[in-house]
Design a protein around this motif. Structure first.
Motif, PDB file in Angstrom:
ATOM      1  N   LEU A  94       0.824  -1.205   0.000  1.00  0.00           N
ATOM      2  CA  LEU A  94       0.000   0.000   0.000  1.00  0.00           C
ATOM      3  C   LEU A  94       0.861   1.258   0.000  1.00  0.00           C
ATOM      4  CD1 LEU A  94      -2.715   1.488   0.216  1.00  0.00           C
ATOM      5  CD2 LEU A  94      -2.523   1.290   2.699  1.00  0.00           C
ATOM      6  N   HIS A  95       1.915   1.264   0.795  1.00  0.00           N
ATOM      7  CA  HIS A  95       2.678   2.499   0.951  1.00  0.00           C
ATOM      8  C   HIS A  95       3.641   2.752  -0.205  1.00  0.00           C
ATOM      9  CE1 HIS A  95       1.032   3.842   4.729  1.00  0.00           C
ATOM     10  NE2 HIS A  95       0.963   2.583   5.072  1.00  0.00           N
ATOM     11  N   ILE A  96       4.058   1.717  -0.911  1.00  0.00           N
ATOM     12  CA  ILE A  96       4.811   1.966  -2.132  1.00  0.00           C
ATOM     13  C   ILE A  96       3.877   2.554  -3.190  1.00  0.00           C
ATOM     14  CG2 ILE A  96       6.199   0.952  -3.976  1.00  0.00           C
ATOM     15  CD1 ILE A  96       7.479   1.134  -1.159  1.00  0.00           C
ATOM     16  N   ILE A  97       2.672   1.987  -3.278  1.00  0.00           N
ATOM     17  CA  ILE A  97       1.677   2.544  -4.200  1.00  0.00           C
ATOM     18  C   ILE A  97       1.361   3.985  -3.812  1.00  0.00           C
ATOM     19  CG2 ILE A  97      -0.721   2.370  -4.982  1.00  0.00           C
ATOM     20  CD1 ILE A  97      -0.473  -0.669  -4.690  1.00  0.00           C
ATOM     21  N   GLN A  98       1.251   4.242  -2.523  1.00  0.00           N
ATOM     22  CA  GLN A  98       0.974   5.599  -2.040  1.00  0.00           C
ATOM     23  C   GLN A  98       2.056   6.568  -2.495  1.00  0.00           C
ATOM     24  OE1 GLN A  98       0.100   5.769   2.189  1.00  0.00           O
ATOM     25  NE2 GLN A  98       1.267   7.673   2.368  1.00  0.00           N
ATOM     26  N   THR A  99       3.316   6.152  -2.426  1.00  0.00           N
ATOM     27  CA  THR A  99       4.427   7.005  -2.858  1.00  0.00           C
ATOM     28  C   THR A  99       4.334   7.322  -4.346  1.00  0.00           C
ATOM     29  OG1 THR A  99       5.841   6.041  -1.144  1.00  0.00           O
ATOM     30  CG2 THR A  99       6.944   7.183  -2.950  1.00  0.00           C
ATOM     31  N   LEU A 100       3.828   6.367  -5.120  1.00  0.00           N
ATOM     32  CA  LEU A 100       3.735   6.557  -6.568  1.00  0.00           C
ATOM     33  C   LEU A 100       2.454   7.270  -6.994  1.00  0.00           C
ATOM     34  CD1 LEU A 100       5.025   3.033  -7.692  1.00  0.00           C
ATOM     35  CD2 LEU A 100       6.314   5.184  -7.621  1.00  0.00           C
ATOM     36  N   LYS A 101       1.432   7.286  -6.106  1.00  0.00           N
ATOM     37  CA  LYS A 101       0.127   7.832  -6.473  1.00  0.00           C
ATOM     38  C   LYS A 101      -0.234   9.129  -5.757  1.00  0.00           C
ATOM     39  CE  LYS A 101      -3.089   6.177  -8.385  1.00  0.00           C
ATOM     40  NZ  LYS A 101      -3.697   6.484  -9.693  1.00  0.00           N
ATOM     41  N   GLN A 102       0.295   9.338  -4.554  1.00  0.00           N
ATOM     42  CA  GLN A 102      -0.060  10.527  -3.775  1.00  0.00           C
ATOM     43  C   GLN A 102       0.245  11.786  -4.574  1.00  0.00           C
ATOM     44  OE1 GLN A 102       1.560  10.544   0.198  1.00  0.00           O
ATOM     45  NE2 GLN A 102       1.709  12.778   0.214  1.00  0.00           N
ATOM     46  N   CYS A 103      -0.718  12.705  -4.651  1.00  0.00           N
ATOM     47  CA  CYS A 103      -0.587  13.859  -5.553  1.00  0.00           C
ATOM     48  C   CYS A 103       0.643  14.701  -5.242  1.00  0.00           C
ATOM     49  CB  CYS A 103      -1.854  14.711  -5.504  1.00  0.00           C
ATOM     50  SG  CYS A 103      -2.180  15.457  -3.889  1.00  0.00           S
ATOM     51  N   ASN A 104       0.920  14.946  -3.944  1.00  0.00           N
ATOM     52  CA  ASN A 104       2.078  15.770  -3.607  1.00  0.00           C
ATOM     53  C   ASN A 104       3.251  14.941  -3.088  1.00  0.00           C
ATOM     54  OD1 ASN A 104       0.777  15.152  -1.249  1.00  0.00           O
ATOM     55  ND2 ASN A 104       0.727  17.233  -0.446  1.00  0.00           N
ATOM     56  N   SER A 105       3.273  13.665  -3.455  1.00  0.00           N
ATOM     57  CA  SER A 105       4.488  12.873  -3.284  1.00  0.00           C
ATOM     58  C   SER A 105       5.534  13.431  -4.224  1.00  0.00           C
ATOM     59  CB  SER A 105       4.215  11.403  -3.604  1.00  0.00           C
ATOM     60  OG  SER A 105       5.414  10.715  -3.904  1.00  0.00           O
ATOM     61  N   ARG A 161       1.851  -8.926  -5.882  1.00  0.00           N
ATOM     62  CA  ARG A 161       1.723  -7.460  -5.925  1.00  0.00           C
ATOM     63  C   ARG A 161       3.081  -6.805  -5.692  1.00  0.00           C
ATOM     64  NH1 ARG A 161      -2.969  -8.345  -2.779  1.00  0.00           N
ATOM     65  NH2 ARG A 161      -1.912  -7.644  -0.885  1.00  0.00           N
ATOM     66  N   ILE A 162       3.796  -7.302  -4.681  1.00  0.00           N
ATOM     67  CA  ILE A 162       5.102  -6.717  -4.352  1.00  0.00           C
ATOM     68  C   ILE A 162       6.090  -6.954  -5.491  1.00  0.00           C
ATOM     69  CG2 ILE A 162       7.077  -6.920  -2.789  1.00  0.00           C
ATOM     70  CD1 ILE A 162       5.079  -7.347  -0.521  1.00  0.00           C
ATOM     71  N   ARG A 163       6.038  -8.144  -6.097  1.00  0.00           N
ATOM     72  CA  ARG A 163       6.934  -8.404  -7.222  1.00  0.00           C
ATOM     73  C   ARG A 163       6.678  -7.420  -8.355  1.00  0.00           C
ATOM     74  NH1 ARG A 163       7.298 -10.607 -12.015  1.00  0.00           N
ATOM     75  NH2 ARG A 163       5.064 -11.038 -12.122  1.00  0.00           N
ATOM     76  N   ARG A 164       5.406  -7.198  -8.674  1.00  0.00           N
ATOM     77  CA  ARG A 164       5.076  -6.266  -9.750  1.00  0.00           C
ATOM     78  C   ARG A 164       5.482  -4.839  -9.384  1.00  0.00           C
ATOM     79  NH1 ARG A 164       1.415  -7.671 -13.760  1.00  0.00           N
ATOM     80  NH2 ARG A 164       1.907  -5.579 -14.525  1.00  0.00           N
ATOM     81  N   LEU A 165       5.319  -4.466  -8.118  1.00  0.00           N
ATOM     82  CA  LEU A 165       5.738  -3.132  -7.681  1.00  0.00           C
ATOM     83  C   LEU A 165       7.245  -2.969  -7.813  1.00  0.00           C
ATOM     84  CD1 LEU A 165       3.473  -2.526  -4.571  1.00  0.00           C
ATOM     85  CD2 LEU A 165       3.522  -1.144  -6.645  1.00  0.00           C
ATOM     86  N   HIS A 166       7.989  -4.022  -7.463  1.00  0.00           N
ATOM     87  CA  HIS A 166       9.436  -3.963  -7.624  1.00  0.00           C
ATOM     88  C   HIS A 166       9.811  -3.746  -9.084  1.00  0.00           C
ATOM     89  CE1 HIS A 166      10.762  -6.084  -3.640  1.00  0.00           C
ATOM     90  NE2 HIS A 166      10.302  -4.860  -3.470  1.00  0.00           N
ATOM     91  N   GLU A 167       9.075  -4.359  -9.976  1.00  0.00           N
ATOM     92  CA  GLU A 167       9.348  -4.174 -11.402  1.00  0.00           C
ATOM     93  C   GLU A 167       9.115  -2.720 -11.812  1.00  0.00           C
ATOM     94  OE1 GLU A 167       6.930  -6.964 -13.479  1.00  0.00           O
ATOM     95  OE2 GLU A 167       8.174  -8.701 -12.972  1.00  0.00           O
ATOM     96  N   VAL A 168       8.042  -2.118 -11.299  1.00  0.00           N
ATOM     97  CA  VAL A 168       7.774  -0.709 -11.597  1.00  0.00           C
ATOM     98  C   VAL A 168       8.900   0.171 -11.060  1.00  0.00           C
ATOM     99  CG1 VAL A 168       6.240   1.230 -11.093  1.00  0.00           C
ATOM    100  CG2 VAL A 168       5.263  -1.002 -11.674  1.00  0.00           C
ATOM    101  N   VAL A 169       9.311  -0.095  -9.807  1.00  0.00           N
ATOM    102  CA  VAL A 169      10.376   0.704  -9.192  1.00  0.00           C
ATOM    103  C   VAL A 169      11.685   0.518  -9.952  1.00  0.00           C
ATOM    104  CG1 VAL A 169      11.764   1.024  -7.098  1.00  0.00           C
ATOM    105  CG2 VAL A 169       9.290   0.735  -6.921  1.00  0.00           C
ATOM    106  N   GLU A 170      11.954  -0.703 -10.421  1.00  0.00           N
ATOM    107  CA  GLU A 170      13.183  -0.959 -11.181  1.00  0.00           C
ATOM    108  C   GLU A 170      13.216  -0.149 -12.480  1.00  0.00           C
ATOM    109  OE1 GLU A 170      15.953  -2.097 -10.765  1.00  0.00           O
ATOM    110  OE2 GLU A 170      15.976  -3.744  -9.351  1.00  0.00           O
ATOM    111  N   VAL A 171      12.075  -0.016 -13.128  1.00  0.00           N
ATOM    112  CA  VAL A 171      12.018   0.797 -14.338  1.00  0.00           C
ATOM    113  C   VAL A 171      12.365   2.250 -14.008  1.00  0.00           C
ATOM    114  CG1 VAL A 171      10.483   1.747 -16.110  1.00  0.00           C
ATOM    115  CG2 VAL A 171      10.372  -0.687 -15.545  1.00  0.00           C
ATOM    116  N   LEU A 172      11.793   2.761 -12.938  1.00  0.00           N
ATOM    117  CA  LEU A 172      12.077   4.146 -12.526  1.00  0.00           C
ATOM    118  C   LEU A 172      13.533   4.309 -12.116  1.00  0.00           C
ATOM    119  CD1 LEU A 172       8.846   4.911 -10.435  1.00  0.00           C
ATOM    120  CD2 LEU A 172       9.302   5.436 -12.846  1.00  0.00           C
ATOM    121  N   GLN A 173      14.109   3.266 -11.498  1.00  0.00           N
ATOM    122  CA  GLN A 173      15.509   3.324 -11.111  1.00  0.00           C
ATOM    123  C   GLN A 173      16.430   3.255 -12.323  1.00  0.00           C
ATOM    124  OE1 GLN A 173      17.161   3.462  -7.658  1.00  0.00           O
ATOM    125  NE2 GLN A 173      15.326   4.700  -7.979  1.00  0.00           N
TER     126      GLN A 173
END
Length: 608
Positions: A512-523, A553-565
Motif C-alpha cells: 500500500l505504501h509503495i503505491i501511495q508514494t507513486l500515487k499521492q498527488c504531492n508525493s 503485488r510486491i513483485r510487480r511493484l518492484h518491477e515498476v520501481v526498477e524501471v524508474l531506477q
C-alpha cells in the motif's frame, strides 16, 4: 510584558557582553532604535531604571551624548520572567518569551536546565484530581491535523490519537480487523462492501457517530481529489449509500485487494460532518474525532491533548499530553536527552540524562526506520535534471558508504529500496562511485555548470550539504533552498524545485505504501515524474490492485520501481535507524512504524 519587550528590543540593538559598561548614545538615537518619540523614550527609560534593569545618565543639553548602562542581560530577564510565568501556569507566555529572545544558544545553563525540568512525566493535581501528564518539546511544528491532508509523520501520529478509522490493519496477521465498523460483508465479485457500525461511538463534542459521518468523510476525500494528499485512495469508489443510521454500502468500480487497508489509513479517518463542513478552514488546527485523545489546545506554541473519557475502546492510561514548540537553537543546548527520554533521538547528539552510573534505570530501543532518504529530479521543469546523463552523474558521485562513514549518527546503510529489509538485488559494482565517468556524462550532454536548486527541510541540511560537496567534484553546482514544512506540501513549491532531498517514512503495509508514494498527488516522487510516466504508473497500479497475491503485488511493484531506477527518475540514498530511550518508570513503550511512542499504551509506575 510590554516593558520587557521594549527592553529586549533595546538590548538587541547593542553588541553582546556589554553589561555594566556605559554606552554613549543620544536620546534621538534611542528614539530611532525604539521606534517612538523622545518623550516616550524618557518614560520607558525611567520605568526600566525603577526595575533596576538599566542606569541612565542624560547628557547636558539637546543632542548631547548620554550614557546608558545595562545592569542585567536579556538572557537574565527572559529567564526570570519565564520562570515567573511558568510558576503562574502561563506556559504560553513562557514559550513566547523564549521565542522572543530568538537566541537559544545564549540562554544560561541554569535556565535551560530549569526549562527542561518541566518536560517528562508528572502527576499534575487539578481540581483535587491527579492527572498523569506527559509534556515534551519539539523543534518543528504541526502543519495540519486534518486527516484529508495527512503528510508528515508527526502530524499523522497525532491524528491517529484523535481519530478512528472504519477498520484497523494488523501488520502481524496482515488482516483487517473491526474498529468503528464491527462487521462487514464483501460480495463474491469484490465490488460491493457493506459495513455495520458500532452504536454509541461518540465524537469528542458529544454527538454519536453515524453512517452519515462515514458517507461525508469518504465523499469529502473523493471530492477533494488531487487536493487531498491521499485522494487517490477513493478513486476506486463508484458509489456510497447510507442504508440506515449504522450501516453503509460502498460499491467499487473494479476489485481492489487493498481497499480495506486503504480504509484503515489515517487519511480516511471518520470526521463529524457538521463540524468539518462548517469549519473546514480551521479544522486542521482544531479537529474533532472519536479517538482516545481529544484536542484541547493547539496554538503557535502548545498542543494539548486530554484522554477522552467517552472513548468506545480502551481509555488511555495517560491523562494529558502537552507538546511545546521550542526554538530550534535549544535542540543544541538542551540537556543530554531528547523528547523526554520517551521519544526518538534522530540526531544521535545526546545520551539520556542521568544514565551514567544508573544504567539499570534506563532502557534503549534501536531500530531501523521503515523508509529511506530519496533524491528526486523534476522532469516537468526545464533544466539539466531532465537529462538521464545528469541524473546518472549525480548517482555516480554520491558515495553512500562514505556518506554513512563520514556523517555517522543514525545513518545506517546505503539504500537500494524503500525498506532496509526489502532492498532490491544489486551488485556492489552498481554502487560504484566514479567522478570521472560522471564528468564524461555531463560533457556528453553539454552541461555547462548552471546552478541547480535543491529544496530541503532544515533537518536535512547536513546530508544535502554533503551531497552538494560531492556534486561539486564533478562540476555540478547545487544551490540549497530550505523551505518550511507547510510550503513543502504545496504543489507550487514542489514544481519550483529542480531536485528535492528528503526522508520518506513508510509503514508496514509495504504494498500500500509503495503505491501511495507513486500515487499521492504531492508525493515528490510522483510530482517530479513526466506526464508519460505518471500515466504508465497509473495503468500498472490499476492492475496491481486487482492481484490477490501479496507476493505477486510486491513483485510487480518492484518491477515498476526498477524501471524508474533504470531511468534514474529518483535515487535511493540512505537508510536510517532511530534510538528511543526511556526510564524504567515508563511502561508499555511500543514504537510504531512512524517512529513514535503510542501514547494510548504508555503508563507510569509511581516514584519511590
Amino acid at each position: 510584558m510590554q516593558l520587557l519587550s521594549h527592553f529586549l528590543e533595546l538590548r538587541a540593538s547593542f553588541a553582546h557582553d556589554i553589561e555594566h559598561e556605559p554606552q554613549p548614545i543620544t536620546l534621538e538615537e534611542l528614539s530611532e532604535r525604539m521606534y517612538c518619540t523622545t518623550r516616550n523614550v524618557k518614560i520607558l527609560l525611567k520605568k526600566m531604571m525603577e526595575q533596576d534593569w538599566i542606569s541612565w545618565k542624560p547628557g547636558r543639553g539637546r543632542g548631547n551624548v548620554s550614557e546608558l548602562t545595562f545592569l542585567v542581560s536579556a538572557e537574565d530577564m527572559v529567564s526570570q520572567q519565564a520562570m515567573e510565568l511558568a510558576a503562574q501556569g502561563d506556559y504560553r507566555g513562557t514559550i513566547e518569551l523564549i521565542h522572543q529572545l530568538g537566541r537559544g544558544e545564549s540562554l544560561q545553563d541554569s535556565f535551560v536546565d530549569w526549562l527542561f525540568s518541566y518536560f517528562g512525566y508528572r502527576a499534575v493535581v487539578q481540581e483535587e484530581c491527579s492527572r498523569d501528564t506527559l509534556r515534551f518539546p519539539v523543534y518543528k511544528w504541526l502543519v495540519s491535523l486534518d486527516p484529508a491532508f495527512s503528510f508528515f509523520a508527526f502530524d499523522t501520529h497525532l491524528m491517529n490519537q484523535i481519530f478512528d478509522t472504519l477498520v484497523l490493519y494488523n501488520p502481524g496477521t496482515m488482516v483487517a480487523e473491526p474498529h468503528l465498523a464491527h462487521y462487514w460483508e464483501k460480495s463474491e465479485d469484490g465490488l460491493h462492501y457493506t459495513f455495520y457500525l458500532r452504536k454509541g461511538v461518540l465524537f469528542h463534542h458529544g454527538r454519536e457517530m453515524t453512517a452519515n459521518d462515514v458517507y461525508y468523510s469518504l465523499s469529502r476525500v473523493k471530492e477533494l481529489g488531487a487536493k487531498a494528499c491521499q485522494g487517490w485512495m477513493t478513486e476506486s469508489i463508484e458509489n456510497i449509500r447510507v442504508l440506515n443510521r449504522s450501516a453503509i454500502a460502498i460499491e467499487l468500480k473494479q476489485p481492489n485487494e487493498l481497499f480495506l487497508q486503504q480504509l484503515a489509513h489515517t487519511s480516511l479517518a471518520i470526521v463529524p460532518e457538521e463540524i468539518c463542513r462548517d469549519n473546514e478552514n480551521i479544522f486542521g488546527r482544531m479537529p474533532i474525532g472519536t479517538g482516545p485523545f481529544k484536542l484541547e489546545r493547539n496554538d503557535d506554541y502548545i498542543c494539548k491533548l486530554r484522554a477522552f473519557d467517552g472513548y468506545f475502546g480502551v481509555r488511555p492510561h495517560l491523562d494529558q499530553l502537552e507538546i511545546w514548540l521550542l526554538p530550534h537553537e535549544l535542540s543544541e543546548v538542551g540537556p543530554s536527552w531528547d523528547m523526554v527520554q520517551v521519544l526518538c533521538d534522530h540526531t544521535n547528539s545526546r545520551k539520556p540524562a542521568g544514565a551514567v552510573g544508573k544504567d539499570a534505570e534506563w532502557h534503549q530501543i534501536e531500530q531501523s526506520i521503515l523508509g529511506c532518504s530519496l533524491l528526486t529530479f523534476n522532469e516537468g521543469k526545464m533544466g539539466p535534471q531532465r537529462h538521464r546523463n545528469f541524473r546518472k552523474a549525480i548517482d555516480l558521485v554520491i558515495d553512500r558508504e562514505k556518506m554513512v562513514e563520514q556523517l555517522g549518527g543514525f545513518r545506517e546503510a546505503p539504500a537500494s529500496s524503500f525498506l532496509p529489509t526489502m532492498n532490491l538485488k544489486r551488485t556492489s559494482a552498481e554502487y560504484r562511485t566514479d567522478v570521472e565517468e560522471a564528468k564524461r556524462l555531463l560533457e556528453e550532454m553539454g552541461y555547462n555548470g548552471e546552478p541547480i536548486q535543491m529544496y530541503i527541510y532544515s533537518n536535512n541540511s547536513e546530508d544535502a550539504q554533503w551531497i552538494g560537496a560531492q556534486c561539486a567534484k564533478a562540476g555540478i553546482r547545487i544551490e540549497l533552498t530550505t523551505r518550511s514544512m507547510g510550503e513543502m506540501t504545496q504543489m507550487d513549491t514542489i514544481h519550483e524545485a529542480d531536485l528535492i532531498f528528503y526522508h520518506i517514512c513508510l509503514e508496514s503495509e509495504y504494498d500500500l505504501h509503495i503505491i501511495q508514494t507513486l500515487k499521492q498527488c504531492n508525493s515528490y516522487v510522483r510530482a517530479h515524474l513526466s506526464r508519460e510516466r505518471m500515466a504508465w504508473i497509473d495503468e500498472e497500479i490499476d492492475h496491481i490492485l486487482t492481484i490477490t497475491s501479496r507476493d505477486e503485488r510486491i513483485r510487480r511493484l518492484h518491477e515498476v520501481v526498477e524501471v524508474l531506477q533504470e531511468e534514474k527518475t529518483f535515487l535511493f540514498v540512505l537508510h536510517r535507524s532511530q534510538q528511543t530511550t526511556y526510564h524504567d518508570s515508563i511502561r508499555g513503550v511500543c514504537i510504531n512504524d512512524l517512529g513514535w511512542v503510542d501514547f494510548r499504551k504508555i503508563w507510569f509506575t509511581p516514584s519511590t
